[in-house]
Design an enzyme around this catalytic site. Structure first.
Site, PDB file in Angstrom:
ATOM      1  N   GLY C 146       0.828  -1.194   0.000  1.00  0.00           N
ATOM      2  CA  GLY C 146       0.000   0.000   0.000  1.00  0.00           C
ATOM      3  C   GLY C 146       0.865   1.248   0.000  1.00  0.00           C
ATOM      4  N   CYS C 147       0.253   2.369  -0.380  1.00  0.00           N
ATOM      5  CA  CYS C 147       1.007   3.623  -0.492  1.00  0.00           C
ATOM      6  C   CYS C 147       1.452   4.121   0.882  1.00  0.00           C
ATOM      7  CB  CYS C 147       0.155   4.664  -1.219  1.00  0.00           C
ATOM      8  SG  CYS C 147      -1.530   4.825  -0.598  1.00  0.00           S
ATOM      9  N   TYR C 148       0.511   4.209   1.841  1.00  0.00           N
ATOM     10  CA  TYR C 148       0.890   4.690   3.174  1.00  0.00           C
ATOM     11  C   TYR C 148       1.942   3.773   3.816  1.00  0.00           C
ATOM     12  CZ  TYR C 148      -3.124   7.990   3.308  1.00  0.00           C
ATOM     13  OH  TYR C 148      -4.020   9.016   3.084  1.00  0.00           O
ATOM     14  N   THR C 150       4.217   1.938   2.468  1.00  0.00           N
ATOM     15  CA  THR C 150       5.541   2.082   1.860  1.00  0.00           C
ATOM     16  C   THR C 150       6.296   3.250   2.486  1.00  0.00           C
ATOM     17  OG1 THR C 150       4.844   1.100  -0.230  1.00  0.00           O
ATOM     18  CG2 THR C 150       6.735   2.582  -0.312  1.00  0.00           C
TER      19      THR C 150
END
Lengths: 336, 336, 336, 336
Positions: C146-148, C150
């Site tokens: 997921g973006c957060y 990472t």
């Protein structure tokens, strides 16, 4: 693989920074930063200091054997630097308005300053590759077109040449630009709170880019009404162009035919199916000029929309395209 | 002090919410929310639940003795509700396009739907107070003008009436609007990521608001070219209008004279010194229409800039102005 | 030069479109679009129709000999497609949350749905290359982070491993994301007028990405407070992370030492000089994660700022990095 | 009706312009502009020149019998003007940091300048009406609170007074502000292109507003971690505040109880149902401070969100509230 060094003056401005980005990815050249009153440096990660830097001087240009130098500088700085850099053996690509208007008189009328280098002005080649590719390839000093004129001329010049426009009724060019077109100097007019949730017109009927459009397109001043406007975005120019077609046009497809015959092998001009028009996201971070139009056959009213990235085809991208031509690289190198 | 209850249908949309805001501060009326398929409620602080709510029905209108009802609804809903609410004794102010175009045929051509209430359409009064104040005051059903036509007609109608425009050369109206003009329904076209850092044209030459502009201004379709465009902002409309003046105009001041004679006592039209033009921040959150222009005496080319808040003079503000006229309050009540 | 075909499902979404852009420039692969309920097509210029398209099926994957398929789809679609595509011989890189949480129980708790492919879930390798490069290279099914998580894990995992954080006092991660993180489906929450001139928190303490951060970092839920917030921008994630250092840290340079020993040869993690922090423009349109921090030696209070492009290192960029590892290309191919 | 004249110095800045707007609508006072190095004037419509203007001097204050003067100026200007204006008979409401920090030593530590008016500093009353209403009413010189401290102290002071926070674990305040908080002076950092599509942290752990928060709340510096961040919007402050509750708190409702007992009769503090939090659109163009929170009973982790308009309750709105108290008008006059 050897990459030829090319210099950038004004690398901390928006056009200059875009040049650094484009040239860092270019297969045949590598950027060298020529330090000239630059400021506003952003924090840099450790070990990512960017391209090498040299003092901004003819000596640097000569001793580093720079194949070309880009001047992303105000016109008065470009007038000072172009000559010495040419003498030092570099091709010069100037992104300012210093060498665009052909004569010192014309420059003085629109820029309200004396032109200090009339000889260079006479020598400079206007770098709109779609209309003067051969001359650009042979030039020492290339004058990179203004952002508004690039979008305008690519849209109207083929139609004017084909006699498709009823010029006597006038052409309106309603132009809108992102804020980076105003440069990176701090000013109240480009402050965030003055621009956000706002939209404003400026230089109505007397913008400096008007004479550049007239000179390339062959229009008379009285035939052409131009307004520049500020969109609250970073980058992009969209021009909405209004005219009535001449009698030889009967459909939207007739206009497509004219554009196609002119641009069929152009790598950076894209045409839309009749009735569809580009928006700014279509050209962001590219060197494309996208053109679409709508035509009303009953009244011959025509609306053409022309879109570019003002930092791409409107400045740095086109400058790299010109460099590719001038240094003998493939025209699209580093740009697709 | 007694404040007369007035209803709002569509209060969760952008125009509807602006009505709630304006009417909550109004000295003579208080808003009542008529619940009709509303959604998208935002969290509300404890103890701040807003105006009282009633079911959306003629019964509510009658039993609550609503003096007026605002319809901030799609045209087909407005056609359904207007009649019963009039019968229930309220004045009706419709913000949709349902009652703007005079005839069912005209409506059907531009809205691609049958008009179900031709009698009401015939009765409706077009609510542009600067040009039909008396009829508005006497009306039962008021059709609130569209946002684009308000800015356009206030700018061009005085000039057309005065014969100041060379109409045979055509008038161009390049219009730009904030995103709230598209309403609060979720759609890909108005999604944040599609709009931000973008600018796009739509409904070129065939926008629904064109017939409204023609009808009020008296122009022919072939004389008037209109493009609507989306600015990445919440609210505001700016129109850049191009034409050549007729021979009777010789200076920018001549245009000022015409505007002044028409608008000198108008509370909501503001004129700029010749050569200066408004931007959108000048009119945000107001009911003003600001008008400025630039004129080139040599070629008679003229550019007029007209700016409004599309939720103010372009929708809710003008609707309140119309209500004030229709209910006999001071025209500026709650609007300055 | 031969470029291996790789498939993209969900190419019209924001992550999918970014994959198309990145893969179109990739030296070793070429994108193929697998059509699966895609919509929202933008106008395309004539002659620029983009990559070839195939129906989204295992047959297409097999007969076109796709080396890899990217699933830029909702988790339930990813669960349906991953198995058949693996069977058809492709490596699968899933950008959804379907295969990130290790067990079906954990998935069900946070995604409120049954996991239909527990065997694949067990097999999937979590694709954060900086911490599991070897396993990614050997994997058939890669779960792209997921973006957060990472941005969070790259910032805190080295410090946790080194015992540099006083965990018992808690770690706060205040996270902010651009709107593209919410996907391209039209919704009121991501409508332009709801987001512009706004800033809002959501999923406070219970965001789906929390378990992913805990699982990778080794933190307990009670040690870690996470809030997601929406910035009115298109792309970018910035996380501001607060903790007190353990006693072994005495200066900002001690933190630099820990990060350096972990990331010295990482191509996509960049560190800032102590006291300086990245902003979002530093990482826009890149695959970098930029990390900076400020440290107060008297009170051991520490603030770390971690920034990525949510469509780059937070989604498509990292997915390409994972593909490079899985298909044996240089890890940075197509990403610098 | 007679409206008492009150002066504004710095009326062309953002806080100053907001004061002009608020006071122009105020039922009991009328604004007078005191011209002091003002610039950046916007075009003004004919006949709408705004409030009357006087030179900025003690003579003007005395002869125009200004009841109060607002100083929307830098601290060094406020230090110069406050004394003479008090001597001329006006109450003075200062919006700068000049008189907020209690002692000259504290001022010098955080503002890096000598305080030239220690006597006035000692006399000044800190104008956070919710906590010092009585002293404000009696004051000659009112120091209007900073924007960040207003949002922070209204959210945490009641909880600290009630012993609801486990202070030994630390409190984190992650603060975000719109760009107008930086003032209207042109600078590269607040230029549109530097801010749009960006998000950045600044003054981490050492912002000038920290001592103001500590002084009002009673926290120690080591207990409180504060980061300021720039949102690409015009106006609004949102603070996300993290802590663990003390043992006396068992539920989100317990927190509501504490807030309610403190704020039940406050006109400008609004509380949200437990679990819901405000966004910035909720408070834009208002004088409200909106407070919501989420609480995890298992781990006592708490997140409070506090939102204000930085030009409203964070500056001009609160200044008018203080003026109302000081001049004996209803506290909410001109603010609802």
């Amino acid at each position: 693989m050897f990459r030829a060094p090319v210099g950038i003056v004004g690398f901390s401005g928006y056009s200059g920074a875009e040049l650094v980005t484009l040239l860092s990815r270019h297969p045949h050249v590598e950027p060298v930063l020529l330090e000239h009153r630059d400021g506003g440096d952003r924090p840099r990660p450790l070990g990512h200091e960017g391209p090498r830097r040299l003092p901004c001087s003819a000596d640097s240009v000569g001793s580093a054997r720079l194949a070309a130098v880009f001047l992303a500088t105000p016109p008065e700085v470009s007038m000072d630097l172009a000559g010495p850099f040419l003498d030092a053996g570099a091709k010069v690509i100037d992104l300012s308005g210093a060498f665009r208007l052909g004569t010192a008189e014309n420059y003085q009328r629109w820029y309200k300053e004396l032109h200090t280098q009339p000889d260079l002005l006479a020598e400079a080649v206007y770098g709109l590759p779609e209309f003067c590719r051969g001359r650009v390839a042979a030039a020492r000093l290339i004058s990179n077109p203004g952002c508004y004129p690039t979008a305008a001329n690519l849209a109207i010049k083929p139609l004017i040449e084909a006699g498709a426009i009823a010029r006597e009724l006038g052409i309106v060019c309603d132009a809108k630009s992102g804020v980076s077109g105003a440069g990176r100097k701090a000013s109240l007019k480009t402050s965030f709170c003055e621009v956000t949730e706002n939209f404003s017109a400026y230089s109505i009927l007397d913008h400096r880019h008007v004479p550049e459009i007239l000179r390339t397109s062959g229009l008379e001043e009285g035939e052409f009404s131009f307004t520049a406007q500020l969109i609250p975005i970073h980058r992009g120019i969209l021009e909405t162009i209004y005219f009535r077609s001449s009698g030889q046009i009967g459909s939207a497809e007739d206009l497509l035919e004219i554009y196609r015959s002119r641009y069929t092998s152009e790598p950076f001009v894209r045409l839309y199916p009749p009735g569809q028009v580009p928006d700014l996201q279509a050209v962001a971070h590219t060197n494309f000029c996208d053109i679409g139009w709508k035509y009303d056959p009953e009244t011959r009213r025509t609306v053409v929309v022309s879109a570019i990235d003002n930092l791409g085809k409107g400045a740095a991208g086109q400058a790299v395209q010109n460099m590719n031509l001038a240094l003998g690289y493939p025209e699209t190198a580093g740009l697709l």
